[in-house]
Design a protein around this motif. Structure first.
Motif, short mmCIF file in Angstrom:
data_model
loop_
_atom_site.label_atom_id
_atom_site.label_comp_id
_atom_site.label_asym_id
_atom_site.label_seq_id
_atom_site.Cartn_x
_atom_site.Cartn_y
_atom_site.Cartn_z
N ALA A 4 -69.73 37.31 -37.68
CA ALA A 4 -69.42 38.20 -36.55
C ALA A 4 -70.68 38.88 -36.02
N LEU A 5 -71.67 39.08 -36.89
CA LEU A 5 -72.92 39.72 -36.49
C LEU A 5 -73.97 38.71 -36.05
N GLY A 6 -73.58 37.44 -35.95
CA GLY A 6 -74.47 36.43 -35.41
C GLY A 6 -75.36 35.71 -36.40
N LEU A 7 -75.12 35.87 -37.67
CA LEU A 7 -75.92 35.17 -38.67
C LEU A 7 -75.42 33.74 -38.84
N ARG A 8 -76.36 32.85 -39.00
CA ARG A 8 -76.04 31.42 -39.15
C ARG A 8 -75.71 31.11 -40.61
N ILE A 9 -74.59 30.43 -40.82
CA ILE A 9 -74.20 29.98 -42.16
C ILE A 9 -73.66 28.57 -42.04
N ASP A 10 -74.36 27.62 -42.63
CA ASP A 10 -73.90 26.23 -42.62
C ASP A 10 -74.41 25.53 -43.87
N ALA A 11 -74.38 24.23 -43.88
CA ALA A 11 -74.74 23.46 -45.08
C ALA A 11 -76.23 23.54 -45.41
N TYR A 12 -77.06 23.94 -44.44
CA TYR A 12 -78.50 23.96 -44.65
C TYR A 12 -79.11 25.35 -44.58
N VAL A 13 -78.48 26.24 -43.84
CA VAL A 13 -79.05 27.56 -43.60
C VAL A 13 -77.99 28.63 -43.89
N ASP A 14 -78.41 29.65 -44.63
CA ASP A 14 -77.57 30.84 -44.85
C ASP A 14 -78.44 32.06 -44.56
N GLU A 15 -78.31 32.58 -43.35
CA GLU A 15 -79.18 33.67 -42.92
C GLU A 15 -78.83 35.00 -43.57
N ARG A 73 -79.37 35.32 -46.54
CA ARG A 73 -80.49 35.34 -47.48
C ARG A 73 -81.82 35.59 -46.77
N ASP A 74 -81.82 35.59 -45.46
CA ASP A 74 -83.04 35.81 -44.68
C ASP A 74 -83.31 37.32 -44.64
N PRO A 75 -84.39 37.81 -45.26
CA PRO A 75 -84.60 39.26 -45.32
C PRO A 75 -84.78 39.91 -43.95
N VAL A 76 -85.31 39.16 -42.99
CA VAL A 76 -85.56 39.73 -41.67
C VAL A 76 -84.28 39.74 -40.83
N LYS A 77 -83.66 38.59 -40.67
CA LYS A 77 -82.46 38.51 -39.84
C LYS A 77 -81.28 39.27 -40.46
N ALA A 78 -81.17 39.24 -41.78
CA ALA A 78 -80.09 39.99 -42.43
C ALA A 78 -80.31 41.49 -42.25
N THR A 79 -81.56 41.94 -42.29
CA THR A 79 -81.84 43.36 -42.06
C THR A 79 -81.46 43.76 -40.64
#
Length: 372
Positions: free
Chosen positions: A172-183, A185-191
């Motif tokens: 809902a907040l626009g983070l990408r989650i798929d078979a290759y990327v889980d944002e 875990r991205d310290p910048v985008k998750a912040t």
């Protein structure tokens, strides 16, 4: 002959009886000796040199003292904290905060020191983003309480990443989650996503403490706790309604509300703000509490565009980087490769762009040769 035989049998019976008698006497003697030994030990304990015992106890106490807060330090620290937070209109509950200050500086000291050291990776980045949004810098410690600043943290309910997002909230907040990327875990985008969410919660509740509680437990539970408080007050006044406090829901609430509803919150959430405040103070005055903290190097990187399906291990090897360095810079790539089908912004060590481009060219050439 008969008389002689009787005498022999009688002598055997006497002999046997005498043997058993002697054995019984020996057994009694041994028991008496054992009792005397026990009594001697007990008397020895009474006569022991207690100065040596006290000296040993003092050594143990001195060793343990290094892992404890000096008792007078906590009340003084709480008073200082109260004055500091009063200026920011952030009240504290002394007993709850005191509990975590003592725990973080004694029984949980080693783990707390490791977490504070790890904070060096991301705290500057998070603080900069908080300042840019006009948000309290103390919110950096939410990431500490949520995950210990670990990007690969994963809870029992599958909340993931440094900011512990559940899948629906993250999407809902626009983070990408798929078979290759889980944002998550991205310290910048998750912040960025976490600060957007906290801002929305603050707009809803008008309180950073309540926003933090809603971040942890979910808005529904916080609103329910506020409703219970409101119903309780209304009942005392002879008025019954089920709306949450109006001044809180329209964004005009105050920080005292958190402490008023804290007993209606889940146990973990009730400790959330006290943990945050304790961590904030101990981090600021680590030396006063004998905390051994060595901040990790900050998370910094350059970007290059990498082809799809680029292996992190291959790029790292071609660049001569330590094992797992590329994974540390790109924790969101959960299959250790860029997603196939398109170019991807790959994070590399600062100042290594030319090496990275050369490495990418080399690995791409190898890939083409393999395909041929």
């Amino acid at each position: 002959m008969f008389q002689i035989r009787k005498l022999i049998l009688a002598s055997r019976r006497l002999s046997a009886s005498g043997w058993y008698t002697q054995w019984g006497r020996a057994r009694q003697s041994a028991m008496r000796v054992s009792k005397l030994v026990v009594l001697s030990i007990a008397l020895g304990a009474l006569l022991i040199d207690w100065t040596e015992v006290h000296r040993f106890a003092g050594q143990v106490e001195a060793r343990w003292a290094r892992h404890q807060v000096v008792p007078s330090a906590v009340p003084s620290a709480l008073a200082d904290m109260g004055r500091e937070l009063a200026d920011a209109q952030l009240p504290i509950d002394n007993e709850r905060v005191k509990h975590w200050m003592v725990r973080f500086s004694t029984t949980a000291k080693l783990e707390f020191e490791r977490t504070l050291s790890r904070a060096g990776l991301y705290s500057d980045m998070i603080r900069e983003k908080l300042r840019a949004r006009g948000m309290p810098e103390e919110l950096v410690y939410l990431a500490m309480i949520e995950s210990g600043f670990l990007t690969n943290a994963r809870s029992t309910v599958l909340a993931t990443g440094m900011w512990q997002f559940m899948d629906p909230t993250a999407r809902a907040l626009g983070l990408r989650i798929d078979a290759y990327v889980d944002e998550r875990r991205d310290p910048v985008k998750a912040t960025d996503a976490a600060l957007v969410y906290l801002s929305e919660l603050y707009q809803q509740y008008g309180s950073w403490y309540l926003a933090a509680a809603a971040y942890n437990a979910g808005p529904t539970r916080v609103t329910l706790a506020l409703s219970r408080r409101s119903v309780g007050r209304a009942a005392n006044n002879g008025i019954f309604h089920h709306a949450a406090a109006d001044e809180n829901l329209d964004g005009q609430g105050d920080e005292d509300l958190y402490w008023e509803i804290v007993d209606h919150l889940p146990k973990e959430t009730a400790q959330y703000v006290p943990k945050l405040l304790a961590a904030r103070y101990l981090a600021r005055y680590a030396d006063q509490f004998d905390l051994d903290v060595t901040l990790a190097d900050p998370y910094e990187y350059d970007l290059v565009w990498a082809p799809g399906a680029t292996s992190l291990a291959d790029i790292g090897e071609a660049m001569g980087l330590p094992d797992d360095r590329m994974r540390e810079l790109n924790p969101q790539l959960i299959r250790d490769m860029t997603p196939p089908g398109s170019v991807y912004p790959l994070r590399i060590p600062v100042g290594s762009a030319y090496q990275a481009m050369a490495a990418l060219a080399t690995t791409e050439s190898r890939s083409r040769l393999a395909d041929d």
